[in-house]
Design an enzyme around this catalytic site. Structure first.
Site, mmCIF file in Angstrom:
data_model
loop_
_atom_site.group_PDB
_atom_site.id
_atom_site.type_symbol
_atom_site.label_atom_id
_atom_site.label_comp_id
_atom_site.label_asym_id
_atom_site.label_seq_id
_atom_site.Cartn_x
_atom_site.Cartn_y
_atom_site.Cartn_z
ATOM 1 N N ILE A 146 0.845 -1.202 0.000
ATOM 2 C CA ILE A 146 0.000 0.000 0.000
ATOM 3 C C ILE A 146 0.878 1.249 0.000
ATOM 4 O O ILE A 146 0.626 2.208 -0.733
ATOM 5 C CB ILE A 146 -0.946 -0.005 1.211
ATOM 6 C CG1 ILE A 146 -1.935 -1.170 1.111
ATOM 7 C CG2 ILE A 146 -1.701 1.321 1.320
ATOM 8 C CD1 ILE A 146 -2.723 -1.412 2.377
ATOM 9 N N ARG A 226 -5.839 -1.964 10.057
ATOM 10 C CA ARG A 226 -6.614 -2.810 10.965
ATOM 11 C C ARG A 226 -7.118 -1.951 12.115
ATOM 12 O O ARG A 226 -6.383 -1.096 12.641
ATOM 13 C CB ARG A 226 -5.748 -3.955 11.520
ATOM 14 C CG ARG A 226 -5.289 -4.955 10.471
ATOM 15 C CD ARG A 226 -6.436 -5.842 10.002
ATOM 16 N NE ARG A 226 -6.026 -6.767 8.971
ATOM 17 C CZ ARG A 226 -6.096 -6.528 7.658
ATOM 18 N NH1 ARG A 226 -6.525 -5.356 7.228
ATOM 19 N NH2 ARG A 226 -5.730 -7.434 6.794
ATOM 20 N N ASP A 250 -11.251 3.667 7.842
ATOM 21 C CA ASP A 250 -11.974 2.675 7.038
ATOM 22 C C ASP A 250 -12.138 1.368 7.802
ATOM 23 O O ASP A 250 -12.890 0.499 7.384
ATOM 24 C CB ASP A 250 -11.244 2.416 5.723
ATOM 25 C CG ASP A 250 -12.055 1.530 4.784
ATOM 26 O OD1 ASP A 250 -13.206 1.895 4.480
ATOM 27 O OD2 ASP A 250 -11.542 0.468 4.353
ATOM 28 N N GLU A 255 -15.659 -3.869 14.789
ATOM 29 C CA GLU A 255 -16.131 -3.473 13.477
ATOM 30 C C GLU A 255 -17.454 -4.181 13.188
ATOM 31 O O GLU A 255 -17.498 -5.406 13.178
ATOM 32 C CB GLU A 255 -15.096 -3.849 12.424
ATOM 33 C CG GLU A 255 -15.380 -3.270 11.065
ATOM 34 C CD GLU A 255 -14.210 -3.421 10.112
ATOM 35 O OE1 GLU A 255 -14.362 -4.201 9.154
ATOM 36 O OE2 GLU A 255 -13.156 -2.796 10.332
ATOM 37 N N HIS A 274 -15.318 -0.044 5.798
ATOM 38 C CA HIS A 274 -14.362 -1.056 5.334
ATOM 39 C C HIS A 274 -14.554 -1.335 3.838
ATOM 40 O O HIS A 274 -14.787 -2.473 3.432
ATOM 41 C CB HIS A 274 -14.492 -2.349 6.138
ATOM 42 C CG HIS A 274 -13.231 -3.171 6.122
ATOM 43 N ND1 HIS A 274 -12.877 -3.999 7.158
ATOM 44 C CD2 HIS A 274 -12.238 -3.295 5.184
ATOM 45 C CE1 HIS A 274 -11.723 -4.602 6.881
ATOM 46 N NE2 HIS A 274 -11.326 -4.189 5.674
ATOM 47 N N ALA A 276 -12.292 0.227 1.448
ATOM 48 C CA ALA A 276 -11.083 0.536 0.682
ATOM 49 C C ALA A 276 -10.793 -0.574 -0.324
ATOM 50 O O ALA A 276 -10.280 -0.325 -1.416
ATOM 51 C CB ALA A 276 -9.897 0.724 1.624
ATOM 52 N N ASN A 277 -11.123 -1.799 0.056
ATOM 53 C CA ASN A 277 -11.044 -2.940 -0.858
ATOM 54 C C ASN A 277 -12.432 -3.557 -0.918
ATOM 55 O O ASN A 277 -12.766 -4.423 -0.118
ATOM 56 C CB ASN A 277 -10.022 -3.964 -0.368
ATOM 57 C CG ASN A 277 -9.961 -5.175 -1.260
ATOM 58 O OD1 ASN A 277 -10.100 -5.081 -2.471
ATOM 59 N ND2 ASN A 277 -9.770 -6.334 -0.660
#
Length: 313
Positions: A146, A226, A250, A255, A274, A276-277
């Site tokens: 990343i 994370r 994100d 979560e 969550h 981003a992907n």
């Protein structure tokens, strides 16, 4: 290189199970190298799309397990990862999209997009708080795949990049690269921080009262890594006190956060779910990397994203 224990034991076609469902992108990835998609009992390779819940007992014939997630901490905690076969994860496979999201979150914060969207033409309040990335220093904590994708994006915005990774090995394009033991120094030298590190005992609550105090009143923290990297109570205290400028998350811990969590009420916080992907594109993004790793496996070459369970990633 793969070891003898992890070398393919039979000639082509390679036998691959894609579980728990035969996703079309991953099936096509197997077929591109001449492999056959077979039931798990017949497989040399298991491609697992999911988490540790429901993970099957592995036949002795499975020589390699390819996980579709970058994080393996839940698999390690569940005792799923063993040392009798090769394991890989998806570290770096989704890096470009996650880097895009990280940049979007950082710009949404520094350019006051979030605050503007929550008000009605509050120019007098918003205008003085708008900051440019030009001339700023952005620390990328955990500058792996990343970080390598995000670095040129930040440079294009006029920022300097301070990369932090485990070894301190230089990251291409970064102005400075530091080893992980210098993370606190990186905080004190940066305007903004992007978290891209794995969840390990060393990174748990990396963002805490002390490290937040090393930042500046205009600093934004972006977490695309994370949730447990951030102590959310400490973050809330710093945001309310004005110790930092804002946070864009994100991922969270837990979560999702409870709907009444106080972070949701702050004007200088943006939380994305969550994405981003995006899950809907996960296997499509993974497929070309799986094809490459299948080729490497058959040729007994060094594999991409080999798991080191002792490190937790």
């Amino acid at each position: 290189m793969t070891t003898d224990a992890h070398a393919p034991s039979t000639a082509l076609p390679l036998r691959v199970a894609v579980e728990p469902h035969p996703d079309r992108h991953l099936v096509a990835a197997v077929q591109r190298v001449g492999g056959s998609v077979v039931p798990l009992a017949q497989a040399q390779v298991l491609v697992w799309v999911g988490g540790p819940d429901g993970f099957p007992a592995l036949p002795d014939g499975v020589e390699w397990v390819a996980l579709s997630t970058a994080g393996i901490e839940n698999f390690v905690a569940a005792g799923t990862v063993d040392d009798s076969r090769l394991w890989t994860n998806a570290s770096g496979f989704y890096a470009r999209g996650v880097a895009e999201h990280a940049l979007a979150l950082l710009l949404a914060g520094t350019r006051q997009v979030v605050r503007s969207a929550r008000t009605r033409w509050a120019k007098d309040a918003v205008d003085p708080a708008v900051r440019s990335l030009r001339g700023s220093t952005v620390a990328i904590i955990g500058a792996g795949g990343i970080g390598r994708e995000l670095t040129p994006m930040l440079i294009a915005c006029g920022a300097s990049v301070l990369a932090v990774n485990r070894s301190g090995r230089p990251v291409g394009g970064a102005d400075v690269t530091m080893a992980a033991e210098r993370t606190r120094e990186a905080f004190s030298r940066s305007d903004h921080v992007v978290l891209a590190a794995p969840d390990t005992p060393e990174t748990r609550h990396l963002i805490n009262d002390h490290t937040l105090g090393l930042l500046q009143p205009h600093s934004w923290i972006v977490n695309v890594a994370r949730g447990p990297l951030v102590d959310h109570d400490a973050l809330h205290r710093a945001l309310v006190a004005g110790t930092i400028g804002g946070a864009a998350l994100d991922v969270t811990d837990p979560e999702p956060l409870p709907r009444d969590h106080p972070l949701f009420d702050l004007k200088n916080v943006v939380i994305t779910p969550h994405v981003a992907n995006p899950a809907g594109r996960l296997t499509e993004e993974m497929a070309p990397y799986l094809t490459e790793n299948l080729r490497r496996f058959m040729a007994e070459r060094e594999m991409l994203s080999v798991v080191h369970a002792g490190r937790g990633y």
